[in-house]
Design a protein around this motif. Structure first.
Motif, PDB file in Angstrom:
ATOM      1  N   ALA A  38       1.041  -1.404  -0.334  1.00  0.00           N
ATOM      2  CA  ALA A  38       0.077   0.329   0.401  1.00  0.00           C
ATOM      3  C   ALA A  38       0.851   1.221   0.228  1.00  0.00           C
ATOM      4  O   ALA A  38       0.584   2.372  -0.817  1.00  0.00           O
ATOM      5  N   LYS A  39       2.340   1.474   1.028  1.00  0.00           N
ATOM      6  CA  LYS A  39       2.563   2.590   0.638  1.00  0.00           C
ATOM      7  C   LYS A  39       3.540   2.539   0.056  1.00  0.00           C
ATOM      8  O   LYS A  39       3.621   3.766  -0.944  1.00  0.00           O
ATOM      9  N   ALA A  40       4.379   1.956  -0.607  1.00  0.00           N
ATOM     10  CA  ALA A  40       5.152   1.622  -2.260  1.00  0.00           C
ATOM     11  C   ALA A  40       3.630   2.420  -2.857  1.00  0.00           C
ATOM     12  O   ALA A  40       4.285   2.729  -4.481  1.00  0.00           O
ATOM     13  N   ALA A  41       2.539   2.204  -3.221  1.00  0.00           N
ATOM     14  CA  ALA A  41       1.513   2.180  -4.361  1.00  0.00           C
ATOM     15  C   ALA A  41       1.085   3.723  -4.391  1.00  0.00           C
ATOM     16  O   ALA A  41      -0.037   4.089  -4.878  1.00  0.00           O
ATOM     17  N   GLY A  42       1.213   4.278  -2.922  1.00  0.00           N
ATOM     18  CA  GLY A  42       1.190   5.495  -2.797  1.00  0.00           C
ATOM     19  C   GLY A  42      -0.715   5.398  -2.193  1.00  0.00           C
ATOM     20  O   GLY A  42      -1.739   6.365  -2.225  1.00  0.00           O
ATOM     21  N   VAL A  43      -1.013   4.369  -1.641  1.00  0.00           N
ATOM     22  CA  VAL A  43      -2.622   4.141  -1.394  1.00  0.00           C
ATOM     23  C   VAL A  43      -2.811   3.661   0.078  1.00  0.00           C
ATOM     24  O   VAL A  43      -1.837   3.248   0.921  1.00  0.00           O
ATOM     25  N   THR A  44      -4.337   3.337   0.656  1.00  0.00           N
ATOM     26  CA  THR A  44      -4.156   2.811   1.798  1.00  0.00           C
ATOM     27  C   THR A  44      -4.287   1.885   1.658  1.00  0.00           C
ATOM     28  O   THR A  44      -4.303   0.809   0.872  1.00  0.00           O
ATOM     29  N   ARG A  45      -4.055   1.299   2.961  1.00  0.00           N
ATOM     30  CA  ARG A  45      -4.107  -0.445   3.441  1.00  0.00           C
ATOM     31  C   ARG A  45      -5.310  -0.933   2.925  1.00  0.00           C
ATOM     32  O   ARG A  45      -6.397  -2.283   2.319  1.00  0.00           O
ATOM     33  N   GLY A  46      -7.025  -0.201   2.431  1.00  0.00           N
ATOM     34  CA  GLY A  46      -7.782  -0.283   2.586  1.00  0.00           C
ATOM     35  C   GLY A  46      -8.253  -0.369   1.028  1.00  0.00           C
ATOM     36  O   GLY A  46      -9.308  -0.981   1.021  1.00  0.00           O
ATOM     37  N   ALA A  47      -7.913   0.631   0.766  1.00  0.00           N
ATOM     38  CA  ALA A  47      -7.834   0.505  -0.601  1.00  0.00           C
ATOM     39  C   ALA A  47      -6.865  -0.862  -1.028  1.00  0.00           C
ATOM     40  O   ALA A  47      -8.371  -1.716  -2.260  1.00  0.00           O
ATOM     41  N   VAL A  48      -6.233  -1.166  -1.030  1.00  0.00           N
ATOM     42  CA  VAL A  48      -5.479  -2.556  -1.374  1.00  0.00           C
ATOM     43  C   VAL A  48      -6.522  -3.617  -1.392  1.00  0.00           C
ATOM     44  O   VAL A  48      -6.742  -4.614  -1.995  1.00  0.00           O
ATOM     45  N   TYR A  49      -6.959  -4.006   0.351  1.00  0.00           N
ATOM     46  CA  TYR A  49      -8.143  -4.709   0.627  1.00  0.00           C
ATOM     47  C   TYR A  49      -9.920  -4.809  -0.213  1.00  0.00           C
ATOM     48  O   TYR A  49     -10.094  -4.870  -0.628  1.00  0.00           O
ATOM     49  N   TRP A  50     -10.040  -3.144  -0.391  1.00  0.00           N
ATOM     50  CA  TRP A  50     -10.977  -2.900  -1.186  1.00  0.00           C
ATOM     51  C   TRP A  50     -11.014  -3.957  -2.628  1.00  0.00           C
ATOM     52  O   TRP A  50     -12.242  -4.882  -3.262  1.00  0.00           O
TER      53      TRP A  50
END
Length: 206
Positions: A38-50
């Motif tokens: 998530a950090k490498a993508a510049g998004v929240t962990r919630g966005a990854v789980y979405w």
């Protein structure tokens, strides 16, 4: 506005997959976390789980992102009508596979992740068979082409299609592992086309 949101969501998904590839390659799959990705993508962990239920699903998405176009490309050559001799089609298809592997760093990274940076334990223990399906599919495809070559009288006499298919399968797998394990600066890649040509010449009817 809805269309724009869908486009943005798709771009976020692509960004996450790309970030996962970089993190998997740098850290290894076991030591990679969704937080790191998530950090490498510049998004929240919630966005990854979405977008992805877990790390295994993200791993498969990363693989598919590279494998789908690669398989489409090599299959288009393998089953092309322009080859009268099925052995020519096999040679051209395998040669193209290794050309893409050499020319495209993303493809190489994904294969390196799958072969040397992923331990098939814990949540990945049950998906090892799934990971191997493309290789099994490749074997079935080239066996079909060797059968065609035999039917056309283009396969060297005395050779059994399934046996030479397995040999080409093992040759290709071995070459892939060699190329991925060689240190940078090795000239092995330069010899791959001639090695494939030699391998196939041993199957051609004299």
């Amino acid at each position: 506005m809805v269309r724009k949101t869908k486009e943005e969501a798709e771009q976020t998904r692509k960004d996450i997959i790309e970030a996962a590839r970089r993190v998997f390659h740098e850290c290894g799959v076991v030591r990679s976390t969704l937080e790191k990705i998530a950090k490498a993508a510049g998004v929240t962990r919630g966005a990854v789980y979405w977008h992805f239920e877990n790390k295994a699903e993200l791993f498969f998405a990363m693989r598919e992102d590279v494998f789908a176009p690669m398989i489409e490309r090599t299959d288009a050559i393998l089953f092309s009508d322009k080859f009268d001799n099925p052995l020519d089609a096999i040679e051209a298809s395998v040669t193209e596979f290794f050309r893409v592997l050499e020319d495209c760093s993303v493809v190489r990274e994904v294969f390196e992740i799958m072969i040397s940076r992923c331990e098939y334990v814990d949540e990945f223990a049950e998906i090892e068979a799934e990971i191997g399906k493309p290789a099994q599919s490749f074997l079935a495809k080239i066996e079909a082409m060797y059968l065609k070559a035999a039917e056309k009288g283009m396969l060297r006499e005395g050779l059994v299609p399934i046996d030479v298919a397995r040999d080409t399968w093992a040759f290709t797998s071995g070459m892939l592992h060699l190329l991925l394990s060689c240190q940078r600066g090795s000239d092995l890649a330069l010899h791959v086309p001639s090695m494939i040509k030699t391998h196939m010449s041993l199957r051609r009817k004299g």
